[in-house]
Write a protein that holds these residues in place. Structure first.
Motif, mmCIF file in Angstrom:
data_model
loop_
_atom_site.group_PDB
_atom_site.id
_atom_site.type_symbol
_atom_site.label_atom_id
_atom_site.label_comp_id
_atom_site.label_asym_id
_atom_site.label_seq_id
_atom_site.Cartn_x
_atom_site.Cartn_y
_atom_site.Cartn_z
ATOM 1 N N VAL A 1 7.217 9.804 -13.382
ATOM 2 C CA VAL A 1 7.444 10.645 -12.192
ATOM 3 C C VAL A 1 8.434 9.930 -11.271
ATOM 4 N N HIS A 2 9.308 10.693 -10.629
ATOM 5 C CA HIS A 2 10.339 10.136 -9.753
ATOM 6 C C HIS A 2 9.967 10.285 -8.272
ATOM 7 N N ALA A 3 10.723 9.616 -7.416
ATOM 8 C CA ALA A 3 10.498 9.792 -5.973
ATOM 9 C C ALA A 3 11.811 9.745 -5.218
ATOM 10 N N TYR A 4 11.940 10.653 -4.247
ATOM 11 C CA TYR A 4 13.104 10.635 -3.356
ATOM 12 C C TYR A 4 12.833 9.852 -2.079
ATOM 13 N N ALA A 5 11.582 9.855 -1.630
ATOM 14 C CA ALA A 5 11.281 9.179 -0.354
ATOM 15 C C ALA A 5 9.797 8.829 -0.298
ATOM 16 N N HIS A 6 9.384 7.937 -1.181
ATOM 17 C CA HIS A 6 7.996 7.467 -1.221
ATOM 18 C C HIS A 6 7.817 6.412 -0.121
ATOM 19 N N VAL A 7 6.673 6.450 0.553
ATOM 20 C CA VAL A 7 6.439 5.557 1.693
ATOM 21 C C VAL A 7 5.338 4.552 1.349
ATOM 22 N N SER A 8 5.534 3.298 1.746
ATOM 23 C CA SER A 8 4.483 2.294 1.575
ATOM 24 C C SER A 8 4.574 1.286 2.720
ATOM 25 N N HIS B 1 0.854 -1.199 0.000
ATOM 26 C CA HIS B 1 0.000 0.000 0.000
ATOM 27 C C HIS B 1 0.884 1.241 0.000
ATOM 28 N N GLY B 2 0.730 2.072 -1.017
ATOM 29 C CA GLY B 2 1.567 3.260 -1.133
ATOM 30 C C GLY B 2 0.920 4.485 -0.514
ATOM 31 N N CYS B 3 1.746 5.482 -0.185
ATOM 32 C CA CYS B 3 1.223 6.735 0.367
ATOM 33 C C CYS B 3 0.518 7.541 -0.707
ATOM 34 N N GLY B 4 0.758 7.200 -1.951
ATOM 35 C CA GLY B 4 0.124 7.910 -3.049
ATOM 36 C C GLY B 4 0.603 7.310 -4.346
ATOM 37 N N ARG B 5 -0.195 7.493 -5.399
ATOM 38 C CA ARG B 5 0.206 7.009 -6.718
ATOM 39 C C ARG B 5 1.019 8.099 -7.398
ATOM 40 N N TYR C 1 8.907 15.142 -8.823
ATOM 41 C CA TYR C 1 9.530 14.279 -7.821
ATOM 42 C C TYR C 1 8.640 14.213 -6.587
ATOM 43 N N PHE C 2 8.211 13.017 -6.205
ATOM 44 C CA PHE C 2 7.574 12.862 -4.905
ATOM 45 C C PHE C 2 8.678 12.985 -3.866
ATOM 46 N N LEU C 3 8.511 13.877 -2.897
ATOM 47 C CA LEU C 3 9.575 14.092 -1.912
ATOM 48 C C LEU C 3 9.395 13.254 -0.656
ATOM 49 N N THR C 4 8.318 13.511 0.097
ATOM 50 C CA THR C 4 8.135 12.803 1.372
ATOM 51 C C THR C 4 6.671 12.747 1.740
ATOM 52 N N ALA C 5 6.354 11.821 2.640
ATOM 53 C CA ALA C 5 5.052 11.793 3.301
ATOM 54 C C ALA C 5 5.318 11.927 4.792
ATOM 55 N N ASP C 6 4.509 12.763 5.455
ATOM 56 C CA ASP C 6 4.662 12.948 6.909
ATOM 57 C C ASP C 6 3.540 12.210 7.636
ATOM 58 N N TYR C 7 3.876 11.601 8.775
ATOM 59 C CA TYR C 7 2.882 10.862 9.573
ATOM 60 C C TYR C 7 2.791 11.425 10.973
ATOM 61 N N ARG D 1 -1.200 5.164 3.267
ATOM 62 C CA ARG D 1 -2.057 6.137 2.589
ATOM 63 C C ARG D 1 -2.930 6.912 3.574
ATOM 64 N N PHE D 2 -3.643 6.187 4.442
ATOM 65 C CA PHE D 2 -4.663 6.866 5.252
ATOM 66 C C PHE D 2 -4.095 7.624 6.443
ATOM 67 N N LYS D 3 -2.898 7.275 6.871
ATOM 68 C CA LYS D 3 -2.329 7.971 8.031
ATOM 69 C C LYS D 3 -1.354 9.097 7.648
ATOM 70 N N ALA D 4 -1.155 9.300 6.367
ATOM 71 C CA ALA D 4 -0.244 10.376 5.953
ATOM 72 C C ALA D 4 -0.895 11.730 6.226
ATOM 73 N N LYS D 5 -0.200 12.587 6.967
ATOM 74 C CA LYS D 5 -0.744 13.915 7.309
ATOM 75 C C LYS D 5 -0.400 14.949 6.248
ATOM 76 N N ALA D 6 0.682 14.722 5.535
ATOM 77 C CA ALA D 6 1.072 15.673 4.486
ATOM 78 C C ALA D 6 1.947 14.963 3.474
ATOM 79 N N ARG D 7 1.897 15.462 2.248
ATOM 80 C CA ARG D 7 2.754 14.961 1.171
ATOM 81 C C ARG D 7 3.437 16.167 0.530
ATOM 82 N N SER D 8 4.658 15.980 0.104
ATOM 83 C CA SER D 8 5.313 17.103 -0.578
ATOM 84 C C SER D 8 5.958 16.643 -1.878
ATOM 85 N N TYR D 9 5.957 17.561 -2.825
ATOM 86 C CA TYR D 9 6.480 17.314 -4.162
ATOM 87 C C TYR D 9 7.447 18.430 -4.553
#
Lengths: 245, 245
Positions: free
Chosen positions: A55-62, A46-50, A239-245, A103-111
């Motif tokens: 598109v690239h990612a530096y720190a995608h969370v799943s 389960h990813g934090c986002g599609r 670039y997907f940067l990070t997801a915050d929890y 996905r559901f617990k991510a409080k913020a996403r940055s790009y």
């Protein structure tokens, strides 16, 4: 049944995007196959986002669940061993509580969105940035971008194919900076609509090259109509940067 | 007979280096062939310096003479058209005086060396950096590097194959900085010996990981013996930045 959270980096240039689909080369499929090869367990990741194709990612969370508990360093090294066929790498892993959800617990996403603003074609940033020849005024783009900060109906910046129930989103930050020919857009929100970052960047580039004025961004937002805004910026610069929890 | 100065960017990862050799894929050969395709004139391109196989450049400078005078924008666009088969692009061009010489008139050259300091393999920086797992102390590396500033006999940091008459060089600047996992070395000098940047970086990495102490760099310099210093850092992390005239 331990739940594993992983943070990955990927180069999306030859991939069809995060989500598993009929075509091969999705990030999700590579991850699920690497986890199977390592653990012999079939899992859904389960990813934090599609992210879209290219598109690239530096720190995608799943996250995913396994029956077995492994040392973290084993998880990282084993997955990276099986992922060597893909342009994906696991940076960090940890065992998290059962109520964690990428996905559901991510409080913020940055790009981040990267534009190279120069006459000549790209070499070192090829497939990693949007090449724009006409000079861009980053101050005007920031002025226009400021109208987007806060909670708004972002229908003007939403892809037709977007499956979200509501077009309301809260853009917490949007910051545009320039380092010589590199123009960088940073955006942060609890969540984004489909193509929202790329549609915002495409519109702000019209402000930067003078096709639009900064004030026009306010009207475009209020139009709540995709046709009012600028084009969708190419995937390669995102670039997907990070997801915050 | 106009003399053209050009500034180019290249991705060296699949090239054999700046200088034309028996093997194809040298920067010089690509440039000379592109100039021929455009002008039907056979020229020798003189570079501000050679770079090794797999070394990159952000703004390498060279010059060549043509019988014909062309508008600058034509030179840039025509060369870039023929260079599209290579990972080389012309960023700038200008017509310069006959006494300009890319190599002999350069007053300073600067390089960047990029290290990614983390556990996991590289993806977005693959072929663009040296991957080092053990933690590096950038402050200790800077402390060691400071012994190298100024005019010295750099025999300890000179490749066996170096053709320079004198091992004396004046290192004007060496600055080490860290941005999370990215550790960046900036070096500037009127000129460098063969492998000098890579041998300095390889030695400083030994200081950064604790194999050597900062003070040891002074002894290594004074030994005037290549065997006293650390290893040659891989080519992939090295970027030619600029030449000043």
């Amino acid at each position: 049944m331990p739940r594993y959270k992983i943070t990955i980096e990927y180069d999306g240039s030859q991939m069809v995007g995060w989500q598993r689909q009929k075509e091969p080369n999705s990030v999700q499929q590579y991850l699920e196959e690497a986890i199977y090869n390592f653990s012999k367990e079939n899992v859904v990741v389960h990813g934090c986002g599609r992210t879209d194709a290219r598109v690239h990612a530096y720190a995608h969370v799943s996250h995913f669940d396994l029956d077995q508990t492994y040392p973290i360093i084993t998880v990282i090294n084993a997955l990276n061993y099986y992922l060597r066929i893909a342009k994906i790498v696991v940076l960090e892993a940890e065992i998290v509580d059962d109520d964690f959800h990428a996905r559901f617990k991510a409080k913020a996403r940055s790009y981040q969105y990267l534009v190279i603003n120069r006459h000549s074609p790209l070499i070192l940033e090829k497939n990693r940035a949007w090449h724009i020849i006409s000079p861009l005024d980053e101050h005007k783009m920031q002025e226009g971008a400021n109208f987007l900060i806060g909670k708004h109906d972002f229908s003007s910046f939403r892809a037709k194919s977007c499956q979200a129930k509501s077009p309301l989103r809260t853009l917490e930050q949007i910051k545009i900076s320039r380092d010589n020919e590199k123009v960088s857009f940073f955006l942060k929100a609890p969540s984004f609509l489909h193509h929202m970052v790329r549609n915002i960047v495409g519109t702000l580039v019209y402000v930067g090259n003078g096709k639009l004025q900064p004030d026009d961004v306010k009207d475009i937002l209020e139009a709540k109509n995709r046709a009012a805004a600028g084009p969708t910026a190419p995937a390669a610069g995102l670039y997907f940067l990070t997801a915050d929890y």
